[in-house]
Design an enzyme around this catalytic site. Sequence first.
Site, PDB file in Angstrom:
ATOM      1  N   GLN A  43       0.839  -1.194   0.000  1.00  0.00           N
ATOM      2  CA  GLN A  43       0.000   0.000   0.000  1.00  0.00           C
ATOM      3  C   GLN A  43       0.875   1.244   0.000  1.00  0.00           C
ATOM      4  O   GLN A  43       2.090   1.165   0.185  1.00  0.00           O
ATOM      5  CB  GLN A  43      -0.889   0.000   1.246  1.00  0.00           C
ATOM      6  CG  GLN A  43      -0.101  -0.035   2.553  1.00  0.00           C
ATOM      7  CD  GLN A  43      -0.867  -0.611   3.700  1.00  0.00           C
ATOM      8  OE1 GLN A  43      -2.082  -0.513   3.763  1.00  0.00           O
ATOM      9  NE2 GLN A  43      -0.174  -1.227   4.658  1.00  0.00           N
ATOM     10  N   ASP A  98       0.568   0.856  13.661  1.00  0.00           N
ATOM     11  CA  ASP A  98       0.977   2.132  14.261  1.00  0.00           C
ATOM     12  C   ASP A  98       1.551   1.942  15.659  1.00  0.00           C
ATOM     13  O   ASP A  98       2.059   2.888  16.252  1.00  0.00           O
ATOM     14  CB  ASP A  98      -0.195   3.114  14.296  1.00  0.00           C
ATOM     15  CG  ASP A  98      -1.405   2.574  15.055  1.00  0.00           C
ATOM     16  OD1 ASP A  98      -1.241   2.123  16.202  1.00  0.00           O
ATOM     17  OD2 ASP A  98      -2.518   2.615  14.503  1.00  0.00           O
ATOM     18  N   ASP A 149       1.042 -12.496   7.564  1.00  0.00           N
ATOM     19  CA  ASP A 149      -0.404 -12.407   7.380  1.00  0.00           C
ATOM     20  C   ASP A 149      -1.079 -12.934   8.643  1.00  0.00           C
ATOM     21  O   ASP A 149      -0.920 -14.098   9.001  1.00  0.00           O
ATOM     22  CB  ASP A 149      -0.793 -13.240   6.160  1.00  0.00           C
ATOM     23  CG  ASP A 149      -2.292 -13.276   5.918  1.00  0.00           C
ATOM     24  OD1 ASP A 149      -3.041 -12.632   6.689  1.00  0.00           O
ATOM     25  OD2 ASP A 149      -2.724 -13.942   4.966  1.00  0.00           O
ATOM     26  N   GLY A 150      -1.826 -12.079   9.322  1.00  0.00           N
ATOM     27  CA  GLY A 150      -2.457 -12.473  10.572  1.00  0.00           C
ATOM     28  C   GLY A 150      -3.454 -13.606  10.415  1.00  0.00           C
ATOM     29  O   GLY A 150      -3.603 -14.439  11.316  1.00  0.00           O
ATOM     30  N   ASP A 167      -6.789  -5.405  15.428  1.00  0.00           N
ATOM     31  CA  ASP A 167      -6.747  -3.967  15.124  1.00  0.00           C
ATOM     32  C   ASP A 167      -6.631  -3.820  13.612  1.00  0.00           C
ATOM     33  O   ASP A 167      -5.559  -3.544  13.079  1.00  0.00           O
ATOM     34  CB  ASP A 167      -5.564  -3.325  15.849  1.00  0.00           C
ATOM     35  CG  ASP A 167      -5.500  -1.827  15.640  1.00  0.00           C
ATOM     36  OD1 ASP A 167      -6.430  -1.269  15.024  1.00  0.00           O
ATOM     37  OD2 ASP A 167      -4.510  -1.213  16.080  1.00  0.00           O
ATOM     38  N   SER A 168      -7.742  -4.020  12.932  1.00  0.00           N
ATOM     39  CA  SER A 168      -7.739  -4.066  11.470  1.00  0.00           C
ATOM     40  C   SER A 168      -8.137  -2.729  10.870  1.00  0.00           C
ATOM     41  O   SER A 168      -8.750  -1.883  11.523  1.00  0.00           O
ATOM     42  CB  SER A 168      -8.709  -5.135  10.979  1.00  0.00           C
ATOM     43  OG  SER A 168     -10.037  -4.770  11.318  1.00  0.00           O
ATOM     44  N   SER A 169      -7.798  -2.562   9.608  1.00  0.00           N
ATOM     45  CA  SER A 169      -8.303  -1.432   8.846  1.00  0.00           C
ATOM     46  C   SER A 169      -9.700  -1.774   8.340  1.00  0.00           C
ATOM     47  O   SER A 169     -10.270  -2.818   8.679  1.00  0.00           O
ATOM     48  CB  SER A 169      -7.357  -1.125   7.684  1.00  0.00           C
ATOM     49  OG  SER A 169      -7.177  -2.280   6.884  1.00  0.00           O
ATOM     50  N   ASP A 170     -10.286  -0.918   7.524  1.00  0.00           N
ATOM     51  CA  ASP A 170     -11.620  -1.167   6.985  1.00  0.00           C
ATOM     52  C   ASP A 170     -11.639  -2.463   6.176  1.00  0.00           C
ATOM     53  O   ASP A 170     -10.609  -2.861   5.606  1.00  0.00           O
ATOM     54  CB  ASP A 170     -12.043  -0.001   6.085  1.00  0.00           C
ATOM     55  CG  ASP A 170     -12.199   1.297   6.861  1.00  0.00           C
ATOM     56  OD1 ASP A 170     -12.336   1.232   8.091  1.00  0.00           O
ATOM     57  OD2 ASP A 170     -12.191   2.364   6.231  1.00  0.00           O
ATOM     58  N   PRO A 174      -7.316  -7.107   1.286  1.00  0.00           N
ATOM     59  CA  PRO A 174      -6.872  -8.197   2.163  1.00  0.00           C
ATOM     60  C   PRO A 174      -7.522  -8.176   3.545  1.00  0.00           C
ATOM     61  O   PRO A 174      -7.703  -9.222   4.165  1.00  0.00           O
ATOM     62  CB  PRO A 174      -5.361  -7.966   2.264  1.00  0.00           C
ATOM     63  CG  PRO A 174      -5.003  -7.199   1.041  1.00  0.00           C
ATOM     64  CD  PRO A 174      -6.189  -6.325   0.751  1.00  0.00           C
TER      65      PRO A 174
END
Length: 286
Positions: A43, A98, A149-150, A167-170, A174
């Site tokens: 990304q 982060d 990869d979690g 704690d994922s993104s939208d 993936p």
Amino acid sequence: MEQTMSYIQAKDGALWLTEDERENLKISYRIKEIIHSEESPFQHVTILDSYDFGRMLVLDGVVQTTSMDGFIYNEMISHIPLRFHPNPKRVLIIGGGDCGAAREVAKYANVEQIDMVELDEIVVKVCKEHLTEVSGNLSDPRVHFIYNDGVAYVKNYENYYDIIIVDSSDPVGPAEQLFELDFYRNLHRALKDDGIMVCQSQSPVFHADIMGQTHRHIQSLFPVTKVYTAVVPTYPGGLWSFTMGSKIYDKPAENQPSGIETKYVNTNIIEACFQLPEFMIEKLRI
């Protein structure tokens, strides 16, 4: 400006970051400075300094956290499960590049092992260097950075972790796998018999379908399923939801740790965050 930075535009002598929320909402932030910009294998990673929110982590044009309000999200996704479990030793964090969640977990002296599984090493490196208000330039020896990869990682564990924080993104690209039932089944298996998991479950206002799906998936696996909220100004709509699944514990532990420094979470917040507005109760059919 390079193609990957097309979401930052100059107008009237100022820089603006414009974030697209689906196709119907745009949120714009006035930017002081582009601190860092880099294309990772996964990304585009940017650190921007904004006027109102301070420094912010932006992935593919979407704000993930900011120095102004990042502590709210990170404290709520971390301290709530940690306060429910009476003696957590091993904690797994999936995502959280982060380092904010790991930083909060590291405040608990009884936690012996913190495994942070993040797909993109560049995000960790950049946040530790340029977003220290969130990351604290984390260097606790209990924190093990695992760049993997979690979804695949958690399949290898059974009856191992006390707490798992997702704690994922939208749920785009993936990250979609982090909202699927099979993934939650693997989390359930990786947890000990009294384990707890928690994930962010999106905006109750704009993403009620995702919140509801997440709740149904977790409720089908865990005897104790609780949804709670916090107001995070950065995120669309402000109001944000979290869903916690517990194998045993249904209330905060009696032996609460002392001396934990927080900026948002306290005893009253821990009690009040589970009190949901009527529209959420109806959506979740609680």
